[in-house]
Design a protein around this motif. Sequence first.
Motif, PDB file in Angstrom:
ATOM      1  N   PHE A  95       0.456  -2.244   8.085  1.00  0.00           N
ATOM      2  CA  PHE A  95       0.370  -0.971   7.379  1.00  0.00           C
ATOM      3  C   PHE A  95       1.423  -0.852   6.278  1.00  0.00           C
ATOM      4  O   PHE A  95       1.155  -0.346   5.194  1.00  0.00           O
ATOM      5  CB  PHE A  95       0.518   0.182   8.374  1.00  0.00           C
ATOM      6  CG  PHE A  95       0.345   1.536   7.746  1.00  0.00           C
ATOM      7  CD1 PHE A  95      -0.890   1.946   7.283  1.00  0.00           C
ATOM      8  CD2 PHE A  95       1.419   2.401   7.631  1.00  0.00           C
ATOM      9  CE1 PHE A  95      -1.058   3.198   6.709  1.00  0.00           C
ATOM     10  CE2 PHE A  95       1.267   3.653   7.057  1.00  0.00           C
ATOM     11  CZ  PHE A  95       0.019   4.057   6.598  1.00  0.00           C
ATOM     12  N   LYS A  96       2.628  -1.350   6.550  1.00  0.00           N
ATOM     13  CA  LYS A  96       3.707  -1.230   5.561  1.00  0.00           C
ATOM     14  C   LYS A  96       3.352  -1.956   4.266  1.00  0.00           C
ATOM     15  O   LYS A  96       3.581  -1.430   3.171  1.00  0.00           O
ATOM     16  CB  LYS A  96       5.018  -1.778   6.131  1.00  0.00           C
ATOM     17  CG  LYS A  96       6.185  -1.601   5.182  1.00  0.00           C
ATOM     18  CD  LYS A  96       7.490  -2.032   5.809  1.00  0.00           C
ATOM     19  CE  LYS A  96       8.608  -1.772   4.806  1.00  0.00           C
ATOM     20  NZ  LYS A  96       9.913  -2.052   5.375  1.00  0.00           N
ATOM     21  N   LEU A 128       1.588  -1.428  -1.595  1.00  0.00           N
ATOM     22  CA  LEU A 128       0.641  -1.517  -2.712  1.00  0.00           C
ATOM     23  C   LEU A 128       0.205  -0.132  -3.153  1.00  0.00           C
ATOM     24  O   LEU A 128       0.137   0.153  -4.351  1.00  0.00           O
ATOM     25  CB  LEU A 128      -0.588  -2.352  -2.342  1.00  0.00           C
ATOM     26  CG  LEU A 128      -1.630  -2.416  -3.468  1.00  0.00           C
ATOM     27  CD1 LEU A 128      -1.091  -3.149  -4.696  1.00  0.00           C
ATOM     28  CD2 LEU A 128      -2.915  -3.048  -2.988  1.00  0.00           C
ATOM     29  N   THR A 129      -0.072   0.740  -2.210  1.00  0.00           N
ATOM     30  CA  THR A 129      -0.494   2.104  -2.549  1.00  0.00           C
ATOM     31  C   THR A 129       0.544   2.788  -3.424  1.00  0.00           C
ATOM     32  O   THR A 129       0.207   3.415  -4.434  1.00  0.00           O
ATOM     33  CB  THR A 129      -0.740   2.922  -1.270  1.00  0.00           C
ATOM     34  OG1 THR A 129      -1.746   2.273  -0.494  1.00  0.00           O
ATOM     35  CG2 THR A 129      -1.187   4.335  -1.591  1.00  0.00           C
ATOM     36  N   TRP A 170      -4.442   0.888   8.077  1.00  0.00           N
ATOM     37  CA  TRP A 170      -3.719  -0.243   8.622  1.00  0.00           C
ATOM     38  C   TRP A 170      -4.292  -1.524   8.027  1.00  0.00           C
ATOM     39  O   TRP A 170      -5.484  -1.823   8.177  1.00  0.00           O
ATOM     40  CB  TRP A 170      -3.818  -0.297  10.139  1.00  0.00           C
ATOM     41  CG  TRP A 170      -2.931  -1.366  10.702  1.00  0.00           C
ATOM     42  CD1 TRP A 170      -1.661  -1.195  11.151  1.00  0.00           C
ATOM     43  CD2 TRP A 170      -3.216  -2.757  10.822  1.00  0.00           C
ATOM     44  NE1 TRP A 170      -1.143  -2.400  11.550  1.00  0.00           N
ATOM     45  CE2 TRP A 170      -2.086  -3.387  11.352  1.00  0.00           C
ATOM     46  CE3 TRP A 170      -4.308  -3.536  10.521  1.00  0.00           C
ATOM     47  CZ2 TRP A 170      -2.002  -4.734  11.608  1.00  0.00           C
ATOM     48  CZ3 TRP A 170      -4.241  -4.909  10.765  1.00  0.00           C
ATOM     49  CH2 TRP A 170      -3.099  -5.473  11.299  1.00  0.00           C
ATOM     50  N   GLY A 171      -3.461  -2.254   7.268  1.00  0.00           N
ATOM     51  CA  GLY A 171      -3.844  -3.549   6.736  1.00  0.00           C
ATOM     52  C   GLY A 171      -4.855  -3.526   5.617  1.00  0.00           C
ATOM     53  O   GLY A 171      -5.413  -4.571   5.276  1.00  0.00           O
ATOM     54  N   ARG A 172      -5.075  -2.371   4.996  1.00  0.00           N
ATOM     55  CA  ARG A 172      -6.097  -2.349   3.945  1.00  0.00           C
ATOM     56  C   ARG A 172      -5.872  -1.179   2.995  1.00  0.00           C
ATOM     57  O   ARG A 172      -5.437  -0.117   3.401  1.00  0.00           O
ATOM     58  CB  ARG A 172      -7.450  -2.322   4.624  1.00  0.00           C
ATOM     59  CG  ARG A 172      -8.409  -1.249   4.357  1.00  0.00           C
ATOM     60  CD  ARG A 172      -9.599  -1.313   5.312  1.00  0.00           C
ATOM     61  NE  ARG A 172     -10.837  -1.644   4.655  1.00  0.00           N
ATOM     62  CZ  ARG A 172     -11.597  -0.783   4.027  1.00  0.00           C
ATOM     63  NH1 ARG A 172     -11.269   0.485   3.967  1.00  0.00           N
ATOM     64  NH2 ARG A 172     -12.702  -1.167   3.441  1.00  0.00           N
TER      65      ARG A 172
END
Length: 85
Positions: A54-55, A60-61, A81-83
């Motif tokens: 998630f981190k 990226l976000t 989470w992961g995406r």
Amino acid sequence: MAGLNNEKCEACRRDSPSVTPEEIAQLKPQVPNWELIHENGIPKLDRVFTFENFKAAMNLTLRLGDLAEAQGLQPRLVSEWGRVQ
């Protein structure tokens, strides 16, 4: 037509001209991992980035948010989470 890497983003408005099918065919190879989707009859670019946690997705976000803000854009960013989509 100039390469997309040399272009500056501009926010679309309802009265903005649409990209023609010919322009889409010419530009699509420059964004091979993106999909053209239609949402409520509106064509949009979509992509899913995957990560190990998630981190990394949130990093990226945040980076995309900073870039978008600098150009006056408000993209939809979905972080999970992961995406990131």
